[in-house]
Design a protein around this motif. Structure first.
Motif, short mmCIF file in Angstrom:
data_model
loop_
_atom_site.label_atom_id
_atom_site.label_comp_id
_atom_site.label_asym_id
_atom_site.label_seq_id
_atom_site.Cartn_x
_atom_site.Cartn_y
_atom_site.Cartn_z
N TRP A 18 9.01 88.56 60.16
CA TRP A 18 9.93 87.87 59.25
C TRP A 18 11.12 87.29 60.01
O TRP A 18 11.77 87.99 60.79
N LYS A 19 11.44 86.02 59.76
CA LYS A 19 12.63 85.39 60.32
C LYS A 19 13.74 85.44 59.28
O LYS A 19 13.53 85.05 58.13
N PRO A 20 14.94 85.88 59.64
CA PRO A 20 16.03 85.90 58.65
C PRO A 20 16.49 84.48 58.29
O PRO A 20 16.77 83.66 59.17
N PHE B 140 15.05 73.08 64.23
CA PHE B 140 14.11 72.42 63.34
C PHE B 140 12.67 72.73 63.74
O PHE B 140 11.74 72.20 63.15
N GLN B 141 12.49 73.59 64.78
CA GLN B 141 11.14 74.08 65.05
C GLN B 141 10.83 75.30 64.21
O GLN B 141 9.70 75.76 64.18
N ASP B 142 11.84 75.87 63.53
CA ASP B 142 11.65 77.12 62.80
C ASP B 142 10.97 76.87 61.46
O ASP B 142 11.53 77.10 60.38
N VAL B 143 9.75 76.40 61.53
CA VAL B 143 8.96 76.11 60.33
C VAL B 143 8.41 77.41 59.77
O VAL B 143 8.01 78.32 60.51
N ILE B 144 8.43 77.55 58.45
CA ILE B 144 7.84 78.72 57.78
C ILE B 144 6.85 78.24 56.73
O ILE B 144 6.90 77.09 56.27
N THR B 145 5.96 79.13 56.35
CA THR B 145 5.02 78.85 55.27
C THR B 145 5.30 79.70 54.05
O THR B 145 4.90 79.35 52.94
N HIS B 146 5.95 80.86 54.24
CA HIS B 146 6.22 81.80 53.17
C HIS B 146 7.67 82.27 53.24
O HIS B 146 8.26 82.33 54.33
N ALA B 147 8.23 82.60 52.08
CA ALA B 147 9.59 83.14 52.01
C ALA B 147 9.60 84.39 51.15
O ALA B 147 8.83 84.50 50.19
N ARG B 148 10.48 85.33 51.51
CA ARG B 148 10.59 86.58 50.76
C ARG B 148 12.03 86.75 50.28
O ARG B 148 12.97 86.72 51.08
N GLY C 168 11.78 84.46 56.09
CA GLY C 168 10.64 83.56 56.12
C GLY C 168 9.65 83.95 57.19
O GLY C 168 9.98 84.69 58.13
N CYS C 169 8.42 83.49 57.06
CA CYS C 169 7.40 83.78 58.07
C CYS C 169 6.35 82.68 58.06
O CYS C 169 6.32 81.83 57.17
#
Length: 412
Positions: free
Chosen positions: A336-338, A360-368, A313-314
């Motif tokens: 990218w965050k795993p 729960f701060q690890d918010v993403i907008t996109h996933a791959r 995610g990113c």
């Protein structure tokens, strides 16, 4: 009208026909009213399969046709129908398909739309079997309460082109950002249309979300969409974030076989296939959020499932996403965050995994989603909490607010 969807008109949707058909019967679309259904009922407009032709098939009313066909009008006015979208949201384009209606297609049509509140809708009589029938005075009276004459025009009156007998597509781009729930299709003055496809993305009311229940943040019904992929030879990645379970392999994402596979395949000590390369698809979430559970379903892919997969995610701004689309998603690896490490997959099976997200701060907008080396997936579910709920939930330690750094830009 456009003869075909053209790239560049809508930057983030290079081909709107790869989005979900929001009117299809398969997602809950429903015909509420039609002025006339003499030769063929309006319900055919929203069938999920492609129209067909039966040369020697007739009904007691005339030639059997796979579409909506009204009688030759001999009274003032024109024919029209109203349908409720199965998925309510933003419309990106229409396909008015007149396949096989070579001598009796509607010469002109227009499309109107409305955003209606479900709890304020009048009671519309059930249509039942309609072939050979016209709308009754009672039905006209009920539908008149919707005031569909005053709905917004998304497509003005336009001439239709028949095309080839088996391919009579007429495509229309829509630039509206509004949410729509109902469609009125007008034909002038009468005739036939095989299918009406309403392509777009859903739009969910996130303020009504239960803070204790995770939501599928990638679902196309809520507004998720694929914004990039490496290969879609046998099915578009948007399929895997579709509504419900897949109905067959056609309802999934499947790539071509990679030609650089080694002549003899080998595994590593964990049983993961040792092959170069991969295939990938990137999705913009319906709402920024934290992913807690990942489901990857390979149902129906019995001899062509991927060997393994991983999910990252990113966080991207709108401008960064547009840059990445142009650059074929050459986003630096550190962005990218795993969410899921390299994981072995089994054919024809649903796999549930906990996300690697620890905070729960690890918010993403996109996933791959990356699959190795190739193959097919029927569904991807990314369940979690939208960012607004993450920030409101009480946790054991103070929460940091989520923000997107507008100044960041991706390097090619």
């Amino acid at each position: 009208m456009a003869d075909a969807p053209k790239e560049g008109r809508l930057i983030r949707f290079l081909d709107f026909t790869q989005l979900i058909d929001m009117a299809s019967e398969s997602v809950g679309g429903k015909i509420l009213f039609a002025t006339d259904d003499f030769f063929a009922p309006a319900e055919n407009l929203i069938k999920s399969d492609s129209p067909c032709y039966k040369e020697h098939e007739y009904t007691e009313f005339g030639k059997w046709m796979d579409g909506w066909e009204t009688r030759r009008k001999r009274i003032p006015g024109h024919d029209w129908c109203v349908l409720r979208l199965g998925i309510q949201g933003v419309i990106r384009g229409f396909d008015v398909d007149v396949s096989y209606f070579m001598g009796d297609y509607a010469p002109r049509m227009s499309i109107q739309a409305a955003n209606l509140e479900e709890d304020k809708l009048p009671e519309i009589p059930e249509r039942g079997i309609r072939t050979g029938a016209a709308a009754t005075p009672e039905e006209f009276e009920a539908i008149a309460e919707l005031k569909s004459d005053d709905w917004s025009y998304l497509v003005p009156m336009t001439e239709l082109k028949p095309g080839n007998p088996a391919s009579g597509h007429n495509y229309f781009l829509v630039n509206s950002q509004q949410r729509w729930t109902h469609i009125r299709l007008n034909i002038f003055p009468d005739g036939g249309i095989a299918r009406l496809r309403v392509f777009g993305t859903g739009q969910k009311d996130w303020t009504a979300t239960d803070p204790k229940e995770p939501e599928d943040l990638a679902a196309i019904a809520f507004g998720g969409v694929c914004v990039g992929f490496s290969n879609a030879n046998f099915g578009h990645p948007n399929n895997i974030i579709g509504v419900g379970r897949a109905k067959s392999m056609v309802d999934g994402w499947e790539t071509a076989r990679k030609l650089d596979r080694p002549p003899i395949l080998e595994n590593d000590e964990n049983g993961i296939l040792l092959v170069p390369g991969c295939e990938w698809a990137v999705f913009r979430l319906a709402h920024p959020g934290v992913i807690r559970q990942i489901e990857i379903d390979t149902k129906y892919f019995k001899g062509n499932a991927p060997d393994s997969c991983k999910v990252d995610g990113c966080i991207l701004t709108t401008q960064e996403e547009e840059d990445m689309i142009k650059q074929k998603w050459t986003l630096p690896a550190h962005r990218w965050k795993p969410l899921l490490p390299v994981t072995k997959l089994s054919p024809n099976q649903s796999h549930l995994f906990d996300s690697l997200t620890l905070e729960f701060q690890d918010v993403i907008t996109h996933a791959r989603l990356i699959i190795v080396p190739d193959g097919g997936v029927s569904r991807l579910r990314l369940r979690g909490f939208p960012s607004s709920i993450c920030l409101l939930r009480p946790w054991e330690k103070p929460m940091m607010k989520f923000s997107v750094k507008v100044g960041l830009r991706a390097n090619p």
